[in-house]
Design a protein around this motif. Structure first.
Motif, PDB file in Angstrom:
ATOM      1  N   PHE A  22      42.009 -20.871  77.135  1.00 34.81           N
ATOM      2  CA  PHE A  22      42.963 -19.762  77.127  1.00 34.81           C
ATOM      3  C   PHE A  22      44.371 -20.216  77.521  1.00 34.81           C
ATOM      4  O   PHE A  22      44.521 -21.117  78.349  1.00 34.81           O
ATOM      5  CB  PHE A  22      42.515 -18.669  78.114  1.00 34.81           C
ATOM      6  CG  PHE A  22      41.269 -17.945  77.678  1.00 34.81           C
ATOM      7  CD1 PHE A  22      41.336 -16.884  76.785  1.00 34.81           C
ATOM      8  CD2 PHE A  22      40.021 -18.330  78.160  1.00 34.81           C
ATOM      9  CE1 PHE A  22      40.187 -16.221  76.371  1.00 34.81           C
ATOM     10  CE2 PHE A  22      38.863 -17.666  77.760  1.00 34.81           C
ATOM     11  CZ  PHE A  22      38.958 -16.608  76.860  1.00 34.81           C
ATOM     12  N   ARG A  75      33.478 -26.382  70.403  1.00 36.03           N
ATOM     13  CA  ARG A  75      33.288 -25.168  69.581  1.00 36.03           C
ATOM     14  C   ARG A  75      32.453 -25.425  68.323  1.00 36.03           C
ATOM     15  O   ARG A  75      32.301 -26.541  67.878  1.00 36.03           O
ATOM     16  CB  ARG A  75      34.671 -24.599  69.189  1.00 36.03           C
ATOM     17  CG  ARG A  75      35.321 -23.937  70.388  1.00 36.03           C
ATOM     18  CD  ARG A  75      36.668 -23.302  70.068  1.00 36.03           C
ATOM     19  NE  ARG A  75      37.314 -22.960  71.346  1.00 36.03           N
ATOM     20  CZ  ARG A  75      38.602 -22.721  71.505  1.00 36.03           C
ATOM     21  NH1 ARG A  75      39.414 -22.772  70.470  1.00 36.03           N
ATOM     22  NH2 ARG A  75      39.087 -22.429  72.706  1.00 36.03           N
ATOM     23  N   GLY A  78      27.368 -23.585  68.851  1.00 39.30           N
ATOM     24  CA  GLY A  78      26.441 -22.608  69.398  1.00 39.30           C
ATOM     25  C   GLY A  78      26.610 -22.304  70.878  1.00 39.30           C
ATOM     26  O   GLY A  78      25.806 -21.560  71.447  1.00 39.30           O
ATOM     27  N   VAL A  79      27.670 -22.847  71.498  1.00 41.46           N
ATOM     28  CA  VAL A  79      27.852 -22.614  72.939  1.00 41.46           C
ATOM     29  C   VAL A  79      28.194 -21.143  73.207  1.00 41.46           C
ATOM     30  O   VAL A  79      27.600 -20.500  74.088  1.00 41.46           O
ATOM     31  CB  VAL A  79      28.945 -23.544  73.517  1.00 41.46           C
ATOM     32  CG1 VAL A  79      29.246 -23.187  74.969  1.00 41.46           C
ATOM     33  CG2 VAL A  79      28.517 -25.005  73.394  1.00 41.46           C
ATOM     34  N   LEU A 113      31.597 -13.775  65.907  1.00 39.40           N
ATOM     35  CA  LEU A 113      30.520 -14.054  66.868  1.00 39.40           C
ATOM     36  C   LEU A 113      29.896 -12.742  67.362  1.00 39.40           C
ATOM     37  O   LEU A 113      28.665 -12.578  67.367  1.00 39.40           O
ATOM     38  CB  LEU A 113      31.089 -14.861  68.049  1.00 39.40           C
ATOM     39  CG  LEU A 113      30.223 -15.007  69.295  1.00 39.40           C
ATOM     40  CD1 LEU A 113      28.943 -15.779  68.985  1.00 39.40           C
ATOM     41  CD2 LEU A 113      30.993 -15.718  70.407  1.00 39.40           C
TER      42      LEU A 113
HETATM   43  C1  LIG Z   1      35.270 -17.391  70.334  1.00 37.68           C
HETATM   44  C2  LIG Z   1      34.568 -18.597  70.970  1.00 37.68           C
HETATM   45  C3  LIG Z   1      34.049 -18.197  72.349  1.00 37.68           C
HETATM   46  C4  LIG Z   1      33.376 -19.010  70.072  1.00 37.68           C
HETATM   47  O1  LIG Z   1      32.660 -20.054  70.722  1.00 37.68           O
HETATM   48  P1  LIG Z   1      31.825 -21.137  69.895  1.00 37.68           P
HETATM   49  O2  LIG Z   1      30.994 -21.886  70.852  1.00 37.68           O
HETATM   50  O3  LIG Z   1      32.727 -21.919  69.025  1.00 37.68           O
HETATM   51  O4  LIG Z   1      30.921 -20.181  68.968  1.00 37.68           O
HETATM   52  P2  LIG Z   1      29.500 -20.561  68.308  1.00 37.68           P
HETATM   53  O5  LIG Z   1      29.498 -21.992  67.889  1.00 37.68           O
HETATM   54  O6  LIG Z   1      28.418 -20.112  69.209  1.00 37.68           O
HETATM   55  O7  LIG Z   1      29.553 -19.629  67.010  1.00 37.68           O
HETATM   56  C5  LIG Z   1      28.515 -18.709  66.704  1.00 37.68           C
HETATM   57  C6  LIG Z   1      28.924 -17.956  65.453  1.00 37.68           C
HETATM   58  O8  LIG Z   1      30.104 -17.177  65.684  1.00 37.68           O
HETATM   59  C7  LIG Z   1      30.965 -17.220  64.522  1.00 37.68           C
HETATM   60  N1  LIG Z   1      32.188 -17.993  64.818  1.00 37.68           N
HETATM   61  C8  LIG Z   1      32.496 -18.611  65.976  1.00 37.68           C
HETATM   62  N2  LIG Z   1      33.727 -19.177  65.905  1.00 37.68           N
HETATM   63  C9  LIG Z   1      34.197 -18.899  64.673  1.00 37.68           C
HETATM   64  C10 LIG Z   1      35.418 -19.193  63.992  1.00 37.68           C
HETATM   65  N3  LIG Z   1      36.403 -19.898  64.573  1.00 37.68           N
HETATM   66  N4  LIG Z   1      35.567 -18.727  62.726  1.00 37.68           N
HETATM   67  C11 LIG Z   1      34.609 -18.008  62.125  1.00 37.68           C
HETATM   68  N5  LIG Z   1      33.411 -17.694  62.707  1.00 37.68           N
HETATM   69  C12 LIG Z   1      33.224 -18.126  63.972  1.00 37.68           C
HETATM   70  C13 LIG Z   1      30.159 -17.927  63.459  1.00 37.68           C
HETATM   71  O9  LIG Z   1      29.370 -16.955  62.804  1.00 37.68           O
HETATM   72  C14 LIG Z   1      29.299 -18.853  64.306  1.00 37.68           C
HETATM   73  O10 LIG Z   1      28.132 -19.282  63.644  1.00 37.68           O
HETATM   74  P3  LIG Z   1      28.203 -20.607  62.694  1.00 37.68           P
HETATM   75  O11 LIG Z   1      28.920 -21.681  63.455  1.00 37.68           O
HETATM   76  O12 LIG Z   1      26.754 -20.895  62.464  1.00 37.68           O
HETATM   77  O13 LIG Z   1      28.959 -20.188  61.475  1.00 37.68           O
HETATM   78  C15 LIG Z   1      35.528 -19.818  71.074  1.00 37.68           C
HETATM   79  O14 LIG Z   1      36.113 -20.054  69.801  1.00 37.68           O
HETATM   80  C16 LIG Z   1      36.635 -19.658  72.094  1.00 37.68           C
HETATM   81  O15 LIG Z   1      36.436 -19.901  73.263  1.00 37.68           O
HETATM   82  N6  LIG Z   1      37.834 -19.258  71.641  1.00 37.68           N
HETATM   83  C17 LIG Z   1      39.001 -19.150  72.537  1.00 37.68           C
HETATM   84  C18 LIG Z   1      38.796 -18.095  73.595  1.00 37.68           C
HETATM   85  C19 LIG Z   1      38.415 -16.772  72.985  1.00 37.68           C
HETATM   86  O16 LIG Z   1      38.956 -16.355  71.977  1.00 37.68           O
HETATM   87  N7  LIG Z   1      37.459 -16.086  73.644  1.00 37.68           N
HETATM   88  C20 LIG Z   1      37.008 -14.772  73.234  1.00 37.68           C
HETATM   89  C21 LIG Z   1      37.957 -13.764  73.761  1.00 37.68           C
HETATM   90  S1  LIG Z   1      37.363 -12.096  73.509  1.00 37.68           S
END
Ligand SMILES: CC(C)(COP(=O)(O)OP(=O)(O)OC[C@H]1O[C@@H](n2cnc3c(N)ncnc32)[C@H](O)[C@@H]1OP(=O)(O)O)[C@@H](O)C(=O)NCCC(=O)NCCS
Length: 151
Positions: A22, A75, A78-79, A113
């Motif tokens: 963030f 990222r 699946g985390v 997600l």
């Molecule tokens: C949003 C966040 C928590 C996702 O974490 P992550 O570990 O990358 O997510 P996952 O790998 O578990 O993703 C699970 C599913 O969510 C969706 N997804 C996650 N990130 C995505 C992206 N950037 N674009 C599109 N779909 C996405 C997909 O469906 C994904 O499945 P797939 O990889 O099989 O396609 C991460 O990108 C993050 O921390 N972002 C910055 C902080 C933030 O925005 N937090 C949320 C605030 S409300």
């Protein structure tokens, strides 16, 4: 991937992940204070290094995701999904019947997600996020029914 329930001792690791995830991160004392509070729980995912954090509040039958963030290097592995799934399970155990969260309307990855987990859009908070010079951004309010969802 190692996912564990967080304790106040995890505050430094949680703050270090949050700072990677963030622009306006929470610090160690924020995490320590939250994890010492009634009705608040958290999870920490570690790989070689701390990779993802989540904090949730479950009070009075309602749960709210206060923050969830994954370090950029961890990222799309699946985390985030593992953290959210753990929080949903823990919220149910705590007696919550529904879970809410707020997310920037432009945060397509996070919205994907949450929708994948069954969250639905229930509202819009205009100008909820302060983006400094870039102005204000709207927040989507999303809800998951914990009494019927399969997760
Ligand atoms: C949003 C966040 C928590 C996702 O974490 P992550 O570990 O990358 O997510 P996952 O790998 O578990 O993703 C699970 C599913 O969510 C969706 N997804 C996650 N990130 C995505 C992206 N950037 N674009 C599109 N779909 C996405 C997909 O469906 C994904 O499945 P797939 O990889 O099989 O396609 C991460 O990108 C993050 O921390 N972002 C910055 C902080 C933030 O925005 N937090 C949320 C605030 S409300």
């Amino acid at each position: 991937m190692n996912l564990a329930a967080a304790t106040p001792d995890d505050a430094p690791a949680m703050a270090s992940v949050h700072a990677q995830a963030f622009d306006t991160p929470w610090d160690e004392s924020d995490f320590e204070g939250l994890l010492e509070s009634q009705g608040i729980f958290g999870f920490l995912v570690s790989d070689e290094d701390p990779a993802g954090v989540l904090i949730c509040r479950a009070v009075g039958g309602e749960a709210e995701i206060l923050t969830v963030g994954v370090a950029p290097w961890a990222r799309r592995r699946g985390v985030g999904l593992a953290l959210m799934t753990a929080a949903i399970g823990a919220a149910r155990v705590a007696g919550a019947g529904e879970m809410f969260l707020e997310v920037d309307v432009d945060n397509g990855g996070a919205v994907a997600l949450y929708e994948g987990l069954g969250f639905v859009r229930t509202g819009l908070r205009k100008g909820y996020y302060d983006r400094g010079a870039a102005g204000r951004a709207d927040a989507l309010v999303m809800r998951l029914d914990l009494t019927s969802a399969a997760h």
